[in-house]
Design an enzyme around this catalytic site. Sequence first.
Site, mmCIF file in Angstrom:
data_model
loop_
_atom_site.group_PDB
_atom_site.id
_atom_site.type_symbol
_atom_site.label_atom_id
_atom_site.label_comp_id
_atom_site.label_asym_id
_atom_site.label_seq_id
_atom_site.Cartn_x
_atom_site.Cartn_y
_atom_site.Cartn_z
ATOM 1 N N ASP A 61 0.864 -1.194 0.000
ATOM 2 C CA ASP A 61 0.000 0.000 0.000
ATOM 3 C C ASP A 61 0.896 1.239 0.000
ATOM 4 O O ASP A 61 0.983 1.951 0.994
ATOM 5 C CB ASP A 61 -0.892 -0.040 1.251
ATOM 6 C CG ASP A 61 -1.910 1.084 1.281
ATOM 7 O OD1 ASP A 61 -1.956 1.876 0.325
ATOM 8 O OD2 ASP A 61 -2.669 1.155 2.270
ATOM 9 N N LYS A 63 0.475 3.663 -2.102
ATOM 10 C CA LYS A 63 -0.399 4.759 -2.588
ATOM 11 C C LYS A 63 0.325 5.692 -3.549
ATOM 12 O O LYS A 63 0.409 6.902 -3.325
ATOM 13 C CB LYS A 63 -0.966 5.553 -1.426
ATOM 14 C CG LYS A 63 -2.017 4.775 -0.652
ATOM 15 C CD LYS A 63 -3.019 5.651 0.028
ATOM 16 C CE LYS A 63 -3.888 4.810 0.937
ATOM 17 N NZ LYS A 63 -3.107 4.209 2.048
ATOM 18 N N THR A 70 8.113 8.448 -12.174
ATOM 19 C CA THR A 70 8.426 8.198 -10.762
ATOM 20 C C THR A 70 7.614 7.017 -10.241
ATOM 21 O O THR A 70 8.138 6.163 -9.504
ATOM 22 C CB THR A 70 8.170 9.471 -9.918
ATOM 23 O OG1 THR A 70 8.833 10.561 -10.560
ATOM 24 C CG2 THR A 70 8.683 9.320 -8.512
ATOM 25 N N ALA A 170 -11.085 -0.142 14.001
ATOM 26 C CA ALA A 170 -10.631 1.113 14.623
ATOM 27 C C ALA A 170 -11.299 2.358 14.017
ATOM 28 O O ALA A 170 -11.560 3.325 14.721
ATOM 29 C CB ALA A 170 -9.120 1.221 14.515
ATOM 30 N N GLN A 171 -11.575 2.329 12.720
ATOM 31 C CA GLN A 171 -12.201 3.497 12.081
ATOM 32 C C GLN A 171 -13.732 3.444 12.124
ATOM 33 O O GLN A 171 -14.408 4.338 11.624
ATOM 34 C CB GLN A 171 -11.735 3.642 10.632
ATOM 35 C CG GLN A 171 -10.235 3.893 10.492
ATOM 36 C CD GLN A 171 -9.822 4.024 9.034
ATOM 37 O OE1 GLN A 171 -10.388 4.795 8.261
ATOM 38 N NE2 GLN A 171 -8.816 3.253 8.635
ATOM 39 N N GLY A 172 -14.268 2.375 12.656
ATOM 40 C CA GLY A 172 -15.721 2.309 12.862
ATOM 41 C C GLY A 172 -16.508 1.402 11.929
ATOM 42 O O GLY A 172 -17.684 1.138 12.178
ATOM 43 N N LYS A 174 -18.003 -1.903 10.058
ATOM 44 C CA LYS A 174 -18.406 -3.213 10.584
ATOM 45 C C LYS A 174 -18.184 -4.274 9.504
ATOM 46 O O LYS A 174 -18.699 -4.151 8.387
ATOM 47 C CB LYS A 174 -19.891 -3.210 10.952
ATOM 48 C CG LYS A 174 -20.285 -2.082 11.910
ATOM 49 C CD LYS A 174 -20.338 -2.584 13.338
ATOM 50 C CE LYS A 174 -20.694 -1.496 14.330
ATOM 51 N NZ LYS A 174 -19.694 -0.415 14.474
HETATM 52 O O1 3DU Z 1 -7.551 1.639 10.508
HETATM 53 P P1 3DU Z 1 -6.755 0.365 10.532
HETATM 54 O O2 3DU Z 1 -5.748 0.295 11.634
HETATM 55 O O3 3DU Z 1 -7.642 -0.851 10.460
HETATM 56 O O4 3DU Z 1 -5.831 0.352 9.203
HETATM 57 C C1 3DU Z 1 -6.326 0.592 7.920
HETATM 58 C C2 3DU Z 1 -5.217 0.475 6.898
HETATM 59 O O5 3DU Z 1 -5.740 0.737 5.599
HETATM 60 C C3 3DU Z 1 -4.071 1.451 7.078
HETATM 61 O O6 3DU Z 1 -2.904 0.842 6.557
HETATM 62 C C4 3DU Z 1 -4.470 2.615 6.209
HETATM 63 O O7 3DU Z 1 -3.366 3.379 5.782
HETATM 64 C C5 3DU Z 1 -5.134 1.922 5.042
HETATM 65 N N1 3DU Z 1 -6.154 2.701 4.338
HETATM 66 C C6 3DU Z 1 -7.223 3.241 4.982
HETATM 67 O O8 3DU Z 1 -7.367 3.069 6.197
HETATM 68 C C7 3DU Z 1 -8.178 3.954 4.248
HETATM 69 C C8 3DU Z 1 -8.055 4.121 2.921
HETATM 70 O O9 3DU Z 1 -8.977 4.763 2.259
HETATM 71 C C9 3DU Z 1 -6.965 3.565 2.290
HETATM 72 C C10 3DU Z 1 -6.032 2.851 3.029
#
Ligand code: 3DU
Length: 213
Positions: A61, A63, A70, A170-172, A174
């Site tokens: 990831d 991104k 590049t 963690a971000q909510g 489900k």
């Molecule tokens: O919130 P978590 O700890 O479950 O991690 C989510 C992962 O997914 C983290 O690596 C973050 O950089 C990635 N991610 C997002 O959370 C949201 C996106 O839109 C894209 C990637």
Amino acid sequence: MSESRLILALDVYERERALEIAECTAEYLWAIKINWPLIIGSGLKIITELKQVTGLPIIADVKLADIPNTNRLIARKVFEAGADYIIAHGFVGRDSVEAVMELGETIIVVEMSHPGAKEFIQPVTEGLIELANELESFGVIAPATRPERVEYIRSKLKPGIRVITPGVGAQGGKAEEVIRAGADYIIVGRSIYGSENPRESARRIFEEIEGVV
Ligand code: 3DU
């Protein structure tokens, strides 16, 4: 055991900790996603080590969001290091994404999961979906925090393009809800690697979505 639809976001810095968590959760995962924290902390060689320990595909990831040259320079090294998939931003334009796709399987970000995604990314999601459809990327990233958006994105995507959703836990978001909304895979980080017992947490999420259609 059916094939897992769970991807672990392994956002730790330390090599030993990463390998330990990967090994004890592998049974419940489809793939492991690594991001800059682990690459910065442990170097790209962690990809080979994770594959040796788990036998799972690795999603890098990184991104990518740069000019084609590049993007190509970075993607080449990441694929050479053993990554099976790279996540790239689509908003930089078709040529930048194509530069990555020429080198390997690519997942395009069409919408992000955090609140700020509503400012600049969500307004252009439509165009990013079109780009993914035209290029027929392996998959797209969509927000598990907004199941209604996952449903919408799924409905606009060509069949076969996978919907991969971070934001569970963690971000909510489900897990079961987002799979029902049309996600092919969910990405979970902190709720697994930050828990007391990562293996048990992975097992619980795996079981929550096992058999959900
Ligand atoms: O919130 P978590 O700890 O479950 O991690 C989510 C992962 O997914 C983290 O690596 C973050 O950089 C990635 N991610 C997002 O959370 C949201 C996106 O839109 C894209 C990637």
